[in-house]
Design an enzyme around this catalytic site. Structure first.
Site, PDB file in Angstrom:
ATOM      1  N   SER A 244      -4.648 -69.506  89.133  1.00 37.48           N
ATOM      2  CA  SER A 244      -3.701 -69.096  87.902  1.00 37.48           C
ATOM      3  C   SER A 244      -3.049 -67.834  88.442  1.00 37.48           C
ATOM      4  O   SER A 244      -2.061 -67.550  88.137  1.00 37.48           O
ATOM      5  CB  SER A 244      -4.386 -68.992  86.815  1.00 37.48           C
ATOM      6  OG  SER A 244      -5.591 -68.078  86.791  1.00 37.48           O
ATOM      7  N   ASP A 492      -7.964 -60.176  78.294  1.00 38.57           N
ATOM      8  CA  ASP A 492      -7.735 -60.363  79.604  1.00 38.57           C
ATOM      9  C   ASP A 492      -7.356 -59.516  80.806  1.00 38.57           C
ATOM     10  O   ASP A 492      -6.266 -59.065  80.796  1.00 38.57           O
ATOM     11  CB  ASP A 492      -6.736 -61.716  79.943  1.00 38.57           C
ATOM     12  CG  ASP A 492      -6.564 -62.496  81.090  1.00 38.57           C
ATOM     13  OD1 ASP A 492      -7.029 -62.108  82.132  1.00 38.57           O
ATOM     14  OD2 ASP A 492      -5.489 -63.444  81.134  1.00 38.57           O
ATOM     15  N   HIS A 495      -5.234 -61.462  84.654  1.00 37.89           N
ATOM     16  CA  HIS A 495      -3.905 -61.882  84.989  1.00 37.89           C
ATOM     17  C   HIS A 495      -3.086 -60.682  84.727  1.00 37.89           C
ATOM     18  O   HIS A 495      -3.422 -59.659  83.823  1.00 37.89           O
ATOM     19  CB  HIS A 495      -3.571 -63.119  83.935  1.00 37.89           C
ATOM     20  CG  HIS A 495      -4.351 -64.313  84.371  1.00 37.89           C
ATOM     21  ND1 HIS A 495      -5.746 -64.666  83.463  1.00 37.89           N
ATOM     22  CD2 HIS A 495      -4.098 -65.200  85.054  1.00 37.89           C
ATOM     23  CE1 HIS A 495      -6.064 -65.952  84.131  1.00 37.89           C
ATOM     24  NE2 HIS A 495      -5.343 -66.356  85.056  1.00 37.89           N
TER      25      HIS A 495
END
Length: 531
Positions: A244, A492, A495
């Protein structure tokens, strides 16, 4: 990537005396003052630089070779620390006894209010206090080239061809706050961004994270020109392959170029593991292929991959690689999915669907090396270096351990709004430098097909401010107010917001592509099998 070193650091001095005359002047000044200290050449050079005479590096200069008032901070470290970070996921659990953080699902995110930054230094003296955080670049943006050929010539002069002597490592440098030239696109202007990365739309209150530009020491990155890049990509395919973080970078690349095509001439199609952004006018595609370990694994489903017990087949790559054959530009990565446990589970015969699954265990670095050896053999055998160019992205760091940048009471990357630019110690954010070194050594050892190792790790470690934190999705839904209030569980710090840091990674890719000689003509994409 190396580009010619910018002569004279912050720009040439008109009518400046020769180096010998400059040195003599320093000695004369010392004698006149009655100073009887014998300077060695290093002290003299340092004195000259401090007084702005000659000099090679730009200390605090902005982009394009100068600019008083540009905030510039350095990090050139490639140290080795092997604390483990959370693997691609949502729930962070307490670290096991081995010191490895364990993580489960597949997405969480966060936000950022202010704090005093911390500077990572690059071997230079850290005694000087960086300029005020409110200082900004005062230079005007460089003029746009009148044509793609002019831009290509400029990029060739900076990045490609024979450097004719000393060259510059673009991965060594500093972050410069440059409100005039960053970001390269607006979040609201790119309709292809997913909600996972649209931090401002998801509630982030500050946007300073978008306004930092990477400035290499002693040279400049070529200014990103979307039209020039698309000309280079005409009738070609560019594909990101990996996890990702590579999808994060793929979205960035799509947004960097999409404004050059009218709405009716561009499209995005998602088909299982393969996402294809097509620009009709250029007959070009920018693609992403989901393969978090590069080889086969039980995490290969692009939608249902929140698996705690991750199992791989380290010598099985053909199934995925069938989708990569014939691609003109291949950009690989694999890292974050390795960080769940200190050992990897290796499938022992059979298949992932057959129950019970039998597996052996292998130490993580050894398993990583085995997988990259499988990948490198495939590249050497199946990639035509006359037609295709291969890149490998180094480790994208996480920011789970705030004590690593001097804030033991903070909660991961939550509420960070500034890079770690004033921190005088070595950053310790949990990067697995053993995996970094393994990837670097494997790619450099390849013979038939050269692989460009894009070294984003140290410069990205500084960017604790740039993560999605709590301004993101969780299991396909935006975080609720209650979830945002619990950043320890939901932030998070893996990312990155867009626009943001991955745009800089793509500037490195851009520099390689636009400076390389034109490849031989290839069959147009429209005549190739459709994926």
């Amino acid at each position: 990537m190396r580009i010619p070193r910018r002569k004279g650091g912050a720009g040439p001095l008109v009518g400046a005396p020769s180096r010998r005359a400059q040195v003599a002047a320093v000695f004369a000044l010392a004698l006149l003052l009655g100073v009887s200290v014998l300077y060695d050449s290093a002290h003299i050079a340092a004195s000259l630089r401090r007084h702005g005479v000659g000099g090679g590096g730009s200390s605090g200069g902005g982009g394009g070779g100068g600019g008083d008032g540009a905030r510039a901070y350095t990090n050139t470290k490639l140290s080795a620390t092997t604390e483990e970070a959370e693997a691609e996921a949502a729930e962070v659990r307490s670290p096991p006894a081995q010191g490895v953080e364990s993580a489960v699902e597949a997405t969480d995110r966060g936000e950022a209010p202010p704090e005093q930054p911390v500077a990572a230094d690059s071997g230079a003296s850290s005694a000087e206090t960086p300029p005020s955080l409110l200082e900004q670049v005062t230079e005007t943006p460089p003029p746009s080239p009148s044509s793609s050929s002019a831009a290509a010539a400029a990029a060739e002069a900076q990045v490609g061809g024979d450097h004719g002597g000393e060259s510059c490592d673009v991965y060594k440098g500093r972050w410069v706050y440059d409100e005039a030239n960053a970001p390269l696109y607006k979040e609201s202007a790119c309709e292809f961004l997913t909600e996972q990365v649209t931090c401002m739309r998801n509630g982030r209150r500050d946007d300073d994270y978008q306004k930092w530009r990477w400035q290499p020491d002693g040279c400049d990155l070529p200014r990103f020109d979307a039209k020039l890049l698309l000309e280079k990509l005409r009738n070609k395919r560019l594909m990101f392959v990996g996890d990702s973080l590579n999808r994060n970078q793929w979205e960035s690349m799509v947004c960097l170029v999409q404004s050059e095509a009218p709405w009716e001439k561009k499209s995005l199609v998602k088909n299982d593991s393969l996402n294809v952004f097509r620009l009709e006018e250029y007959n070009a595609t920018i693609e992403f292929y989901w393969s978090p370990f590069l080889v086969e694994s039980n995490s290969d489903d692009p939608n249902m991959h929140s698996i705690v017990d991750r199992i791989i087949k380290p010598t099985s790559i053909a199934k995925h690689a069938a989708n990569w054959e014939g691609v003109d530009y291949l950009i690989f990565n694999t890292y974050i999915w390795w960080m769940n446990t200190p050992e990897m589970k290796i499938l022992h015969g059979g298949s992932f669907s057959k129950k019970p699954v039998k597996y052996d265990e292998m130490e993580r670095v050894a398993a990583y090396r085995k997988v990259l050896k499988t990948w490198s053999r495939w590249v050497e055998k199946h990639v035509d270096p006359k037609r295709s160019t291969v890149f490998f992205m180094s480790v994208s760091p996480v920011h789970m351990q705030s004590e690593g940048w001097g804030k033991p009471d903070a909660i991961k990357c939550f509420s960070e709004t500034q890079p770690a630019i004033n921190y005088t110690k070595k950053l310790e954010v949990g990067t697995d430098w053993d995996l970094f070194s393994t990837a670097h050594h494997v790619t450099k050892a390849m013979k038939r097909v050269p692989v460009h190792f894009i070294n984003i790790t140290a410069l990205s470690e500084i960017r604790k401010d740039a993560h999605t934190s709590v301004n993101t999705l969780r299991q396909g839904k935006l975080l609720t107010k209650e979830q945002k209030a619990n950043p320890r569980k939901f932030a998070d710090c893996i990312h990155w917001c867009l626009p943001g840091l991955p745009d800089t990674w793509n500037e490195f890719i851009y520099g390689h592509i636009v400076s390389s000689p034109q490849r031989r003509p290839v069959e147009p994409i429209e005549n190739q099998p459709q994926r």
